[in-house]
Scaffold this motif. Structure first.
Motif, PDB file in Angstrom:
ATOM      1  N   ASP A 361      60.169 -45.702  34.185  1.00 48.79           N
ATOM      2  CA  ASP A 361      61.348 -46.346  33.616  1.00 48.79           C
ATOM      3  C   ASP A 361      61.976 -47.276  34.653  1.00 48.79           C
ATOM      4  O   ASP A 361      62.728 -46.844  35.514  1.00 48.79           O
ATOM      5  CB  ASP A 361      62.365 -45.289  33.177  1.00 48.79           C
ATOM      6  N   LYS A 395      58.513 -47.884  30.099  1.00 47.48           N
ATOM      7  CA  LYS A 395      59.579 -48.683  29.504  1.00 47.48           C
ATOM      8  C   LYS A 395      60.351 -49.438  30.585  1.00 47.48           C
ATOM      9  O   LYS A 395      60.358 -49.057  31.752  1.00 47.48           O
ATOM     10  CB  LYS A 395      60.531 -47.792  28.695  1.00 47.48           C
ATOM     11  N   ASN A 396      60.962 -50.534  30.141  1.00 41.75           N
ATOM     12  CA  ASN A 396      61.802 -51.346  31.009  1.00 41.75           C
ATOM     13  C   ASN A 396      61.025 -51.936  32.178  1.00 41.75           C
ATOM     14  O   ASN A 396      61.235 -51.596  33.340  1.00 41.75           O
ATOM     15  CB  ASN A 396      63.011 -50.542  31.496  1.00 41.75           C
ATOM     16  N   TRP A 398      60.116 -55.601  33.824  1.00 45.12           N
ATOM     17  CA  TRP A 398      60.647 -56.969  33.872  1.00 45.12           C
ATOM     18  C   TRP A 398      59.829 -57.767  34.875  1.00 45.12           C
ATOM     19  O   TRP A 398      59.735 -57.398  36.042  1.00 45.12           O
ATOM     20  CB  TRP A 398      62.109 -56.916  34.285  1.00 45.12           C
ATOM     21  N   THR A 423      57.478 -50.161  26.000  1.00 49.47           N
ATOM     22  CA  THR A 423      58.759 -50.530  25.403  1.00 49.47           C
ATOM     23  C   THR A 423      59.627 -51.326  26.383  1.00 49.47           C
ATOM     24  O   THR A 423      59.703 -50.990  27.565  1.00 49.47           O
ATOM     25  CB  THR A 423      59.518 -49.259  24.962  1.00 49.47           C
ATOM     26  N   ASN A 424      60.263 -52.359  25.864  1.00 51.81           N
ATOM     27  CA  ASN A 424      61.152 -53.212  26.663  1.00 51.81           C
ATOM     28  C   ASN A 424      60.391 -53.858  27.818  1.00 51.81           C
ATOM     29  O   ASN A 424      60.662 -53.618  28.995  1.00 51.81           O
ATOM     30  CB  ASN A 424      62.352 -52.427  27.199  1.00 51.81           C
ATOM     31  N   THR A 426      59.426 -57.452  29.468  1.00 50.95           N
ATOM     32  CA  THR A 426      59.913 -58.824  29.508  1.00 50.95           C
ATOM     33  C   THR A 426      59.134 -59.635  30.529  1.00 50.95           C
ATOM     34  O   THR A 426      58.930 -59.187  31.659  1.00 50.95           O
ATOM     35  CB  THR A 426      61.413 -58.852  29.877  1.00 50.95           C
ATOM     36  N   LYS A 445      56.625 -52.323  21.937  1.00 48.31           N
ATOM     37  CA  LYS A 445      57.903 -52.375  21.218  1.00 48.31           C
ATOM     38  C   LYS A 445      58.902 -53.167  22.054  1.00 48.31           C
ATOM     39  O   LYS A 445      59.082 -52.878  23.239  1.00 48.31           O
ATOM     40  CB  LYS A 445      58.426 -50.957  20.960  1.00 48.31           C
ATOM     41  N   ASN A 446      59.520 -54.138  21.423  1.00 45.11           N
ATOM     42  CA  ASN A 446      60.536 -54.957  22.078  1.00 45.11           C
ATOM     43  C   ASN A 446      59.962 -55.676  23.302  1.00 45.11           C
ATOM     44  O   ASN A 446      60.379 -55.457  24.442  1.00 45.11           O
ATOM     45  CB  ASN A 446      61.761 -54.125  22.481  1.00 45.11           C
TER      46      ASN A 446
END
Length: 476
Positions: A361, A395-396, A398, A423-424, A426, A445-446
């Motif tokens: 995360d 997740k998360n 970047w 997930t998440n 970017t 997801k996202n």
């Protein structure tokens, strides 16, 4: 009464507006607060020159006992600097004690013994995320604080295709049929972890053929490793386990043996890796937190890790999380890096499995300049090992300002569970050129792409790539 309810309603509307305002889109605001938690220790002015106490830098005399006795004397005397002068000092396992800086002067080298007996008695260690009693790491510290390894010297692990590396059971590293190897011990240790066998009963060493890490502080804090060069490691190079407040600065690691990871902070907190050079036989930097039951039961994540201003050449991955990540990872920051080698498999790699479990995360990466790589610029893999009963989570993540001149097979490669999508994720202000397959992905997801190009074509979303593939398939 009406006025009261009107004021209450206005207050609720204001609160809702406040909570609905988006937070700063960039996660980098956390970085400076983490940096303040990482403070290098200081040491007393006492100095101990090892040659004043009988050490000989002729490459022949065995200096293990002398070096360790001086370290003990320094620690018991209030701490200070143990100095290795110019010369080649043969040694077995070195054990650091609290408040000691092992300092290397210019032209100094410690050449480590190739005799496994020089790494006895057994110590509590960790091997690929599993606790055990094994040969001592070449430089080891257990439950100490305020320690350092500094200076422009060389640490030579003295491993090659005749010593240590053949235990991996790989022909490219000197193993031939009939030679002893680690395979039976790895299977046994993995089962002991599953059975939760007490660590004191997981006894290896002689006959186990599990290579020791090069430098492994264990359950220690306030650590600096700076300026040294490390060559020819038996196994992982820098592996702080369950440590806190660690700085690795301006270290140069060149070693191409099996499992020769550069720096593996494991279940460690508040770690800075800066200005380092990695040219390795495995991952350059790999964040870890224990394997399977040993990681999940302890449940200590790797967290608050800063990686910056480093150069990566050969390796399985530049910035890697996993695969021994059962305790999880969070708040990992990497910035201002250079990578370039046809033998660098991946730039960013997250590898785990449902045998591992754990939650990754928060990986934040920016300003990465890449010449070339082999497989993928960004790789998520939830199927790194055999499946189990513990779905991992990623997740998360970047990625900002990743610039690749000439990529390998994939730009982005994602292999995740339907029930646990990445997930998440970017990617912004980035460009990857020269790849065969821009994006190959299943469960996400996202995902947000902004100002992102692959092969000079704007990538708006993973869906747009998948739709394009579908259209192309329908034409034929």
């Amino acid at each position: 009464m009406n006025r009261f309810f009107s004021l209450l309603l206005l207050g609720l509307i204001f609160s809702m507006k406040s909570f609905s305002q988006p937070h700063d889109a960039s996660p980098w605001a956390k970085l400076d607060s983490i940096r303040t938690l990482i403070v290098a220790p200081t040491f007393a002015d006492n100095t101990y020159l090892i040659t004043d106490h009988g050490a000989k830098g002729d490459g022949v005399f065995m200096n293990t006992d002398i070096i360790n006795s001086i370290i003990t004397r320094c620690s018991e005397g209030g701490g200070g600097k143990v100095i290795v002068p110019k010369g080649v000092f043969l040694s077995g396992a070195i054990h650091l004690k609290s408040n000691v800086n092992l300092h290397f002067e210019d032209g100094s080298k410690i050449l480590f013994s190739r005799n496994p007996q020089d790494y006895l008695p057994l110590v509590r260690s960790r091997w690929e995320g599993m606790d055990l009693m094994n040969y001592s790491p070449l430089i080891y510290a257990y439950q100490v604080e305020n320690i350092a390894i500094t200076g422009n010297g060389i640490l030579d692990g003295n491993a090659d295709n005749q010593h240590w590396w053949p235990w991996k059971a790989k022909k490219e590293h000197g193993w031939v049929e009939g030679m002893d190897n680690q395979l039976a011990s790895v299977k046994q240790l993995t089962q002991q972890v599953k059975d939760r066998t007490p660590v004191a009963d997981r006894i290896y060493g002689d006959g186990g053929f599990l290579r020791p890490p090069f430098i492994q502080p264990y359950q220690s804090k306030n650590i600096v490793i700076a300026d040294i060069t490390i060559n020819n490691a038996p196994f992982w190079n820098l592996n702080p386990v369950l440590c806190e407040n660690v700085t690795v600065r301006d270290v140069k690691i060149i070693t191409h043996g099996p499992n020769n990871d550069g720096c593996d902070p494991e279940a460690s907190k508040n770690v800075l890796i800066t200005g380092c050079y990695f040219d390795t036989g495995d991952d350059c930097i790999a964040i870890k937190s224990g394997r399977n039951e040993d990681g999940r039961d302890l449940a200590v994540p790797a967290e608050n890790i800063i990686i910056e201003n480093c150069v990566m050449k050969d390796g399985h991955g530049g910035i890697v999380i996993g695969s021994e990540i059962s305790g999880g990872a969070k708040n990992i920051f990497a910035q201002n890096l250079q990578m370039d080698s046809p033998e660098l498999d991946r730039v960013i790699r997250l590898k785990t499995s449902s045998l591992r479990g754990g939650v990754i995360d928060g990986l934040y990466v920016r300003n990465i300049k890449v010449g070339t790589y082999k497989e993928a610029a960004i790789r998520f893999n939830m199927f790194y090992e055999n499946p189990g009963d513990f779905l991992p989570q990623i997740k998360n993540v970047w990625v900002e300002n990743l610039q690749v001149e000439k990529g390998g097979k994939f730009g982005i490669l994602i292999d995740a569970y339907k029930d646990s999508p990445v997930t998440n994720f970017t990617v912004i202000n980035s460009s990857i050129n020269g790849v065969d397959i821009p994006v190959q992905s299943n469960h996400t997801k996202n995902v947000v792409f902004s100002n992102f190009k692959i092969n000079n074509k704007t990538v708006e979303s993973i869906e747009s790539i998948n739709n394009q593939k579908k259209e192309n398939a329908e034409k034929f």
